[in-house]
Design a protein around this motif. Structure first.
Motif, mmCIF file in Angstrom:
data_model
loop_
_atom_site.group_PDB
_atom_site.id
_atom_site.type_symbol
_atom_site.label_atom_id
_atom_site.label_comp_id
_atom_site.label_asym_id
_atom_site.label_seq_id
_atom_site.Cartn_x
_atom_site.Cartn_y
_atom_site.Cartn_z
ATOM 1 N N TRP A 1 15.640 -4.793 2.473
ATOM 2 C CA TRP A 1 14.671 -5.737 3.059
ATOM 3 C C TRP A 1 15.202 -6.251 4.398
ATOM 4 N N ARG B 1 11.664 -2.484 -7.825
ATOM 5 C CA ARG B 1 10.503 -1.857 -7.182
ATOM 6 C C ARG B 1 10.064 -2.720 -5.993
ATOM 7 N N PRO B 2 9.319 -2.153 -5.047
ATOM 8 C CA PRO B 2 8.878 -2.937 -3.889
ATOM 9 C C PRO B 2 8.013 -4.133 -4.304
ATOM 10 N N ALA B 3 8.155 -5.216 -3.588
ATOM 11 C CA ALA B 3 7.328 -6.396 -3.834
ATOM 12 C C ALA B 3 5.909 -6.137 -3.355
ATOM 13 N N TYR C 1 11.844 -10.061 -2.237
ATOM 14 C CA TYR C 1 12.285 -8.794 -1.659
ATOM 15 C C TYR C 1 12.064 -7.624 -2.610
ATOM 16 N N ALA C 2 11.640 -7.900 -3.832
ATOM 17 C CA ALA C 2 11.354 -6.854 -4.817
ATOM 18 C C ALA C 2 10.343 -7.406 -5.813
ATOM 19 N N ALA D 1 18.599 -3.577 -2.729
ATOM 20 C CA ALA D 1 17.201 -3.748 -2.325
ATOM 21 C C ALA D 1 17.069 -4.880 -1.320
ATOM 22 N N THR E 1 7.239 -7.358 6.244
ATOM 23 C CA THR E 1 6.540 -6.187 5.715
ATOM 24 C C THR E 1 5.679 -6.536 4.513
ATOM 25 N N GLY E 2 5.949 -7.700 3.901
ATOM 26 C CA GLY E 2 5.134 -8.120 2.761
ATOM 27 C C GLY E 2 3.990 -9.023 3.133
ATOM 28 N N ARG F 1 2.411 -6.947 -1.523
ATOM 29 C CA ARG F 1 2.016 -7.699 -0.332
ATOM 30 C C ARG F 1 1.172 -8.898 -0.738
ATOM 31 N N ARG G 1 14.685 -3.842 7.204
ATOM 32 C CA ARG G 1 13.289 -3.692 7.649
ATOM 33 C C ARG G 1 12.727 -4.937 8.306
ATOM 34 N N ASN G 2 13.320 -6.093 8.041
ATOM 35 C CA ASN G 2 12.650 -7.336 8.430
ATOM 36 C C ASN G 2 13.451 -8.300 9.293
#
Length: 532
Positions: free
Chosen positions: A195, A75-77, A61-62, A191, A41-42, A79, A198-199
């Motif tokens: 990840w 927080r989200p990493a 992952y963050a 978190a 996702t990143g 992209r 999702r991955n």
């Protein structure tokens, strides 16, 4: 040794272990196309081929928890463009240096590693490893899971914030007045599990079949996720290795009071978030405790681990829970290596200081562990510490868990396990962390004898079988409340044991629990509050 000395010993021991463990198997970058490029996702990542595995290392992952993000939930990493090189692990989270390592001052450290069997991707069981180290040391990549992966599982190992950066609670850091603070390291682990959800299918794992497992402070982390409302749905099974040492966590108020004292010690007299977030990492490391424990922050943890499990307020997933027969020998050995010896003359005093009890209570405990029953005073104190801090708490956990979920207990029981520390005056036996070399490739301990290697093969198959089906394979007896039926992990072939509670004098420790409340809640925290 005083309670503070115990904490210091635990920290030193686990720092030594954490920093000498080998990383994942080294491998030269594989030719383009030999290792699949995976779309996360990143962004795209390309790992390396290492033996019969594909390894994708150092995946963020963050977002880096730096600057204004220090002491905030992850927080989200961001992209990235192009194909990210995933051939090297990310930086270890900030931690003190020691005689076996250089430590780290990195706050940009929220990375994970994925190791998969080579070959076509397929929906394989996923095992997420949470490392130990007193919640102050360690890194995911220092455990090589190659042989475990050889049993058909995908292994993910994670870094998470440690020490004060991961577990400091302070009212100035609350998102709202009176809001929760602390437990950022647990939030990082959550978190990472998000990840994975999702991955991991893209790496050939099955996001609907995730097992979390960890040792010592990693085992306590697993217990924390079992009872955390915000961890629900992130995993399907759990393995706790030597994580039973602290079943009661401090309140938010107590943790924040400790955090305010920490802030004052660093020079932040105004107790402000701006001052704390502006401090150099070196200052934080110099003033933090030798060991931390999660607090009941009200969001990640809403009550202590022990009471929550006893009340059935936890994720209803199958659990393996175990300890080592000689846990406390590691810490007595470490103290001896530092010149602190247990003798007949100081034995009762050592008990008093270790458990935080008055001399008359210590003398009564010594009568249950008479020096005449042991080859040496260090072995007597080791047995006592093992029973009071790890073994009998593990029985409490097994009894609580088995009322609600399939529970499988074990005792690692190889008295000739290779020592993890230099030789001392007594055999280290199946000490704390000794089982790790039977699951992972490490730079310490070993080599294993042929019989020990057979035990290691069985353990890895059992861990992987549990991750696959929710029951260990080869089959273990399911624990039933009050039966104390466990699997004794002895070479070459494990056997069923029923005398665990008697062997560790748990009836005695249950009777004197009120008198030793400090021991069961502070000394175990020693392996996690102000090493394992």
């Amino acid at each position: 040794m005083s309670p503070k000395s115990v904490v210091r010993v635990l920290s030193v021991v686990m720092l030594a272990l954490a920093t000498v463990l080998t990383g994942t198997a080294s491998a030269s970058p594989a030719p383009a196309g030999s290792v699949p490029v995976v779309a996360t996702t990143g962004g795209l990542v390309r790992g390396v081929a290492a033996g019969a595995t594909n390894q994708f290392l150092g995946i963020p992952y963050a977002a880096p928890p730096v600057g204004a993000l220090r002491w905030r939930p992850p927080r989200p990493a961001a992209r990235w463009a192009g194909v990210r090189d995933a051939s090297q692990p990310g930086a270890s989270c900030a931690q003190p240096s020691g005689g076996f390592g250089t430590g780290s001052t990195a706050e940009d450290c929220l990375y994970l590693n994925v190791v998969t069997p080579s070959g076509p991707p397929r929906h394989r069981p996923v095992m997420v490893w949470i490392h130990g180290g007193s919640l102050v040391t360690g890194a995911g990549a220092v455990y090589d899971p190659t042989q475990l992966v050889g049993n058909g599982v995908v292994v993910v190992s994670v870094n998470y914030r440690l020490g004060a950066l991961g577990f400091l609670a302070h009212p100035a850091l609350a998102g709202s007045p009176g809001g929760p603070t602390g437990d950022y390291g647990l939030m990082d682990q959550q978190a990472a599990l998000g990840w994975v959800a999702r991955n991991i299918d893209r790496f050939g794992g099955d996001s609907r079949n995730v097992t979390i497992f960890g040792e010592s402070a990693g085992g306590l982390s697993v217990l924390s996720h079992l009872v955390s409302p915000t961890s629900r749905g992130l995993f399907d099974r759990a393995i706790v290795q030597s994580g039973s040492y602290s079943l009661t966590q401090p309140s938010l108020a107590d943790a924040e009071a400790d955090g305010q004292a920490f802030a004052a010690g660093t020079g932040c007299a105004d107790q402000s978030a701006d001052c704390l977030r502006g401090l150099p990492v070196t200052t934080l490391l110099a003033h933090q405790h030798a060991n931390y424990i999660p607090n009941i922050d009200g969001r990640v943890l809403t009550r202590s681990v022990g009471p929550a499990l006893a009340a059935g307020q936890f994720a209803r997933v199958p659990v393996i829970n175990g300890t080592n027969h000689d846990e406390w020998r590691l810490f007595v050995a470490s103290a001896e290596l530092q010149g602190q010896f247990v003798t007949a003359d100081n034995y009762v005093g050592q008990i008093s200081q270790l458990l935080g009890v008055p001399p008359d209570v210590a003398a009564a405990i010594a009568a249950q562990y008479p020096l005449s029953a042991y080859p040496s005073p260090p072995l007597a104190l080791s047995a006592l510490g093992t029973d009071a801090i790890f073994a009998c708490n593990a029985v409490v956990l097994d009894d609580s868990l088995s009322r609600y979920v399939p529970t499988y207990g074990y005792e690692f029981n190889d008295e000739n396990a290779p020592g993890l520390l230099p030789p001392v005056s007594f055999p280290q036996g199946s000490a704390h962390a000794a089982e790790l070399q039977y699951l992972f490739r490490l730079a310490i301990g070993g080599p294993l004898s042929p019989d020990q290697q057979r035990l290691a093969d069985t353990m890895r198959r059992s861990w992987a079988g549990f991750a696959t089906r929710g029951t260990p394979s080869p089959a273990w007896p399911r624990y039933a409340t009050g039966t104390h039926r466990l699997l004794s992990l002895v070479p070459p072939r494990p056997t069923v044991e029923t005398g665990f509670a008697a062997d560790h004098r748990c009836a005695f420790w249950n009777r004197i629990t009120p008198a030793t409340a400090t021991a069961s809640q502070t000394t175990p925290s020693a392996t996690a509050r102000p090493a394992t």
